[in-house]
Design an enzyme around this catalytic site. Structure first.
Site, mmCIF file in Angstrom:
data_model
loop_
_atom_site.group_PDB
_atom_site.id
_atom_site.type_symbol
_atom_site.label_atom_id
_atom_site.label_comp_id
_atom_site.label_asym_id
_atom_site.label_seq_id
_atom_site.Cartn_x
_atom_site.Cartn_y
_atom_site.Cartn_z
ATOM 1 N N GLY A 59 -45.905 53.661 53.815
ATOM 2 C CA GLY A 59 -47.227 53.435 53.714
ATOM 3 C C GLY A 59 -47.098 52.319 52.223
ATOM 4 O O GLY A 59 -47.150 52.637 51.255
ATOM 5 N N GLN A 64 -53.328 48.384 46.718
ATOM 6 C CA GLN A 64 -52.389 49.753 45.591
ATOM 7 C C GLN A 64 -52.055 48.723 44.739
ATOM 8 O O GLN A 64 -51.139 48.887 43.548
ATOM 9 C CB GLN A 64 -51.388 50.303 46.640
ATOM 10 C CG GLN A 64 -52.248 51.334 47.159
ATOM 11 C CD GLN A 64 -51.349 52.293 47.703
ATOM 12 O OE1 GLN A 64 -50.723 51.894 48.856
ATOM 13 N NE2 GLN A 64 -50.917 53.344 47.508
ATOM 14 N N CYS A 104 -49.600 59.915 47.517
ATOM 15 C CA CYS A 104 -49.521 58.436 46.865
ATOM 16 C C CYS A 104 -48.957 57.827 46.180
ATOM 17 O O CYS A 104 -48.990 58.400 44.693
ATOM 18 C CB CYS A 104 -51.296 58.404 47.176
ATOM 19 S SG CYS A 104 -51.968 56.348 47.040
ATOM 20 N N LEU A 105 -48.261 56.882 46.380
ATOM 21 C CA LEU A 105 -47.791 56.476 45.731
ATOM 22 C C LEU A 105 -48.622 55.308 44.033
ATOM 23 O O LEU A 105 -48.359 55.399 43.045
ATOM 24 C CB LEU A 105 -47.306 54.416 45.727
ATOM 25 C CG LEU A 105 -46.632 55.061 46.653
ATOM 26 C CD1 LEU A 105 -45.754 53.578 47.740
ATOM 27 C CD2 LEU A 105 -44.726 55.680 45.829
ATOM 28 N N HIS A 146 -54.185 56.885 55.831
ATOM 29 C CA HIS A 146 -54.316 56.790 54.940
ATOM 30 C C HIS A 146 -54.517 55.233 54.047
ATOM 31 O O HIS A 146 -55.339 55.096 52.751
ATOM 32 C CB HIS A 146 -53.056 58.353 53.937
ATOM 33 C CG HIS A 146 -52.529 57.553 52.981
ATOM 34 N ND1 HIS A 146 -52.856 58.374 52.202
ATOM 35 C CD2 HIS A 146 -52.409 56.698 51.415
ATOM 36 C CE1 HIS A 146 -52.128 58.563 50.712
ATOM 37 N NE2 HIS A 146 -52.535 57.603 51.045
ATOM 38 N N GLU A 147 -53.793 54.942 54.507
ATOM 39 C CA GLU A 147 -53.773 53.568 54.476
ATOM 40 C C GLU A 147 -55.392 52.896 54.680
ATOM 41 O O GLU A 147 -55.545 51.819 53.853
ATOM 42 C CB GLU A 147 -52.415 52.908 55.033
ATOM 43 C CG GLU A 147 -51.308 52.806 54.240
ATOM 44 C CD GLU A 147 -50.849 53.482 53.251
ATOM 45 O OE1 GLU A 147 -51.384 53.052 52.697
ATOM 46 O OE2 GLU A 147 -49.624 54.215 53.631
ATOM 47 N N HIS A 150 -57.612 53.369 51.502
ATOM 48 C CA HIS A 150 -57.091 52.062 51.034
ATOM 49 C C HIS A 150 -58.045 51.316 50.810
ATOM 50 O O HIS A 150 -58.535 50.397 49.818
ATOM 51 C CB HIS A 150 -55.994 52.305 50.848
ATOM 52 C CG HIS A 150 -54.826 53.352 49.449
ATOM 53 N ND1 HIS A 150 -55.238 53.912 48.563
ATOM 54 C CD2 HIS A 150 -53.582 54.331 49.822
ATOM 55 C CE1 HIS A 150 -54.746 54.455 48.573
ATOM 56 N NE2 HIS A 150 -53.465 54.902 48.848
#
Ligand code: GNR
Ligand code: NI
Length: 182
Positions: A59, A64, A104-105, A146-147, A150
């Site tokens: 994702g 981000q 997480c990236l 999670h997205e 963000h």
């Protein structure tokens, strides 16, 4: 003629975008609703998918990549052939509990168990601006939440104890210094 051909190539070329990393304060910005879906938004969606696949993520939220619009992409499929795009997402139903070791990236190399609702129904706009509803369970449900976090300036580390969060922050600040990122 050559300039024309160059422009076609240029416009269709995908880009790998730079991903902001914790504790970058830009990850705390609240994203604004997408107002109109034009070719520049669609290019952003395609670049975000490319960036997500390139980095091995399931994702990615626009926040981000330092674009503060309510837009996310996801692909939780094994074959990496089922991209989902959602704009202005809204969770209209949630129930149950599901625990998953999240990564997480924007928080490289940290993985922690987080409990979230296991079952959600989310509505939003797809890549073409068409209203859609997605019913999701377990991993997909976790990923969508999670997205959306963000987009609200929230990170999975916010669910951890202050001590764990501080350890991750210190580790990443050290990594960034070594990499010359600051
Ligand atoms: O690649 C990712 N894996 C992941 C694993 C568990 C829960 C959420 C995620 S999303 C993450 C990519 C990312 O940082 N998205 O914002
Ligand atoms: Ni993330």
């Amino acid at each position: 003629m050559f300039i024309y051909i160059f422009n076609i190539i240029e416009e269709s070329a995908l880009s790998i975008l730079t991903i902001l990393e914790f504790p970058d304060e830009r990850l705390r910005k609240i994203a604004k609703p997408v107002k109109s879906i034009d070719s520049s938004i669609q290019k952003l969606i395609d670049d975000m998918l490319e960036t997500m696949y390139y980095n091995g993520g399931i994702g990615l939220a626009a926040t981000q990549v330092n674009v503060h619009l309510r837009l996310l992409v996801i692909d939780t499929s094994e074959e990496k052939d089922a991209p989902i795009c959602l704009m202005n997402p809204e969770i209209i139903h949630k129930d149950g509990e599901f625990e998953y070791k999240e990564g997480c990236l924007s928080v490289p190399e940290s993985y922690e168990k987080i409990v979230r609702p296991s079952h959600i129904i989310v509505k939003g706009l797809d890549r073409n601006g068409v209203e859609t509803e997605i019913e999701a369970n377990d991993l997909l449900s976790t990923c969508i939440q999670h997205e959306i976090d963000h987009l609200d300036g929230k990170l999975f580390v916010d669910y951890l104890s202050p001590l764990k969060r501080q350890r991750i922050k210190t580790k990443l600040e050290k990594m960034h210094r070594l990499e010359g990122k600051e």
